[in-house]
Design a protein around this motif. Structure first.
Motif, PDB file in Angstrom:
ATOM      1  N   MET A 191       0.845  -1.184   0.000  1.00 40.96           N
ATOM      2  CA  MET A 191       0.000   0.000   0.000  1.00 40.96           C
ATOM      3  C   MET A 191       0.891   1.249   0.000  1.00 40.96           C
ATOM      4  O   MET A 191       1.752   1.393   0.859  1.00 40.96           O
ATOM      5  N   THR A 195      -2.369   6.107   0.002  1.00 34.20           N
ATOM      6  CA  THR A 195      -3.482   5.198   0.235  1.00 34.20           C
ATOM      7  C   THR A 195      -3.523   4.757   1.694  1.00 34.20           C
ATOM      8  O   THR A 195      -4.605   4.656   2.291  1.00 34.20           O
ATOM      9  N   PHE A 196      -2.346   4.509   2.272  1.00 32.64           N
ATOM     10  CA  PHE A 196      -2.308   4.103   3.676  1.00 32.64           C
ATOM     11  C   PHE A 196      -2.851   5.210   4.573  1.00 32.64           C
ATOM     12  O   PHE A 196      -3.582   4.933   5.534  1.00 32.64           O
ATOM     13  N   GLN A 198      -5.077   7.436   3.814  1.00 35.22           N
ATOM     14  CA  GLN A 198      -6.528   7.426   3.661  1.00 35.22           C
ATOM     15  C   GLN A 198      -7.155   6.285   4.465  1.00 35.22           C
ATOM     16  O   GLN A 198      -8.183   6.459   5.126  1.00 35.22           O
ATOM     17  N   PHE A 199      -6.522   5.136   4.385  1.00 35.32           N
ATOM     18  CA  PHE A 199      -7.021   3.976   5.126  1.00 35.32           C
ATOM     19  C   PHE A 199      -6.945   4.226   6.635  1.00 35.32           C
ATOM     20  O   PHE A 199      -7.902   3.936   7.374  1.00 35.32           O
ATOM     21  N   LEU A 203      -9.930   4.501   9.350  1.00 41.90           N
ATOM     22  CA  LEU A 203      -9.934   3.623  10.517  1.00 41.90           C
ATOM     23  C   LEU A 203     -10.165   4.424  11.799  1.00 41.90           C
ATOM     24  O   LEU A 203     -10.968   4.038  12.654  1.00 41.90           O
ATOM     25  N   GLN A 220      -8.321  -5.730   5.085  1.00 37.83           N
ATOM     26  CA  GLN A 220      -7.403  -5.076   4.151  1.00 37.83           C
ATOM     27  C   GLN A 220      -6.168  -5.931   3.886  1.00 37.83           C
ATOM     28  O   GLN A 220      -5.591  -5.877   2.799  1.00 37.83           O
ATOM     29  N   SER A 224      -3.684  -6.448   0.447  1.00 34.34           N
ATOM     30  CA  SER A 224      -2.562  -5.503   0.490  1.00 34.34           C
ATOM     31  C   SER A 224      -1.442  -6.020   1.366  1.00 34.34           C
ATOM     32  O   SER A 224      -1.682  -6.761   2.320  1.00 34.34           O
TER      33      SER A 224
END
Length: 284
Positions: A191, A195-196, A198-199, A203, A220, A224
């Motif tokens: 990832m 993107t991380f 955003q994740f 969370l 996830q 990933s």
């Protein structure tokens, strides 16, 4: 009698290490008709016709052009398919307008258009299987085919780059089947930082309790890989130390830079949990 038992043990060892067909992946429907499968020579050998009418050609008698129209940047999308046939035999795999024939059991297709794409599998000229794949842009589809079972979709992996070093292909091929290098950094499946972030923000916004956090992270992990620094941040966000330890152990197999896993130790509040993780990593 001694030779009999030695032979029996040998075949038992071979069987125990063999892959059982159909144990993993989603079975894709065979769309080839019974009539098609009974006719030899289904493999298309004639050249595909390309419509040149939209391009300006210099007239000459042998239909060649001194100024060919190169299409490197034409935006058809980009997708990959890695297909394995772990059986003895000579097979041909056709996806869209690409075709590969060999006896190695490895068929790797690059520069495929995204969207619906037909795939056909032949053995010695006889059609065995046909179905339609839904290819996604900048993704690699990984499949297994067994003649007595069918075609199994194992997973879909993100692809960052369309260019590969000559020595990278075998490592890329092995990774989807669980053979991740211990100290390597396989950036293709990791990832990226944006993107991380955003994740991680999602969370923090949506999950306040460990059960929900762990469920989302575990989901996830199915698609990933993560860097050691990313795993450290996720583990640190977990509230209870026993849950932190369980997550850190489970994410080790999805870490792309295992040689830097020492970064994860900083996520723990208690020294005994840190030592237990160290012992786990040392034995893995």
């Amino acid at each position: 009698m001694k030779k009999f038992f030695i032979g029996l043990a040998f075949f038992a060892a071979i069987y125990s290490f063999a892959q059982e067909a159909g144990k993993a992946g989603e079975l894709l429907k065979n769309e080839a008709s019974a009539a098609e499968m009974q006719v030899s020579g289904n493999v298309k050998t004639k050249a595909k016709v390309f419509d040149q009418s939209k391009y300006n050609q210099t007239g000459n008698s042998n239909h060649t052009s001194k100024n060919p129209n190169y299409q490197w940047n034409k935006n058809y999308g980009y997708a990959e398919v890695f297909l394995r046939i772990p059986e003895q035999g000579f097979f041909t795999v056709e996806i869209g307008d690409q075709m590969i024939s060999n006896g190695s059991g490895k068929y790797r297709f690059f520069d495929l258009q995204s969207g619906k794409m037909p795939v056909s599998i032949y053995e010695n000229g006889f059609l065995l299987y046909r179905t339609t794949l839904m290819l996604r842009n900048n993704n690699r589809m990984v499949l297994d085919f067994f003649t007595n079972e069918g075609l199994y979709l194992l997973d879909l992996y993100p692809v960052k780059s369309q260019s590969y070093g000559f020595n990278d292909w075998n490592d890329v091929w092995n990774n989807p089947y669980g053979n991740h290098p211990g100290d390597g950094y396989n950036s293709g499946n990791v990832m990226d930082n944006n993107t991380f972030r955003q994740f991680f923000d999602m969370l923090q916004k949506n999950e306040k309790f460990d059960d929900g956090k762990l469920a989302l992270i575990n989901q996830q992990m199915r698609s990933s890989m993560f860097s050691s620094a990313q795993i450290r941040d996720l583990v640190k966000y977990i509230s209870f130390d026993n849950n932190k330890l369980a997550l850190a152990k489970s994410m080790y197999k999805r870490c792309a830079d295992k040689n830097r896993y020492f970064l994860v130790y900083d996520a723990f509040d208690f020294e005994n949990s840190k030592r237990e993780l160290m012992e786990f990593v040392a034995k893995s």
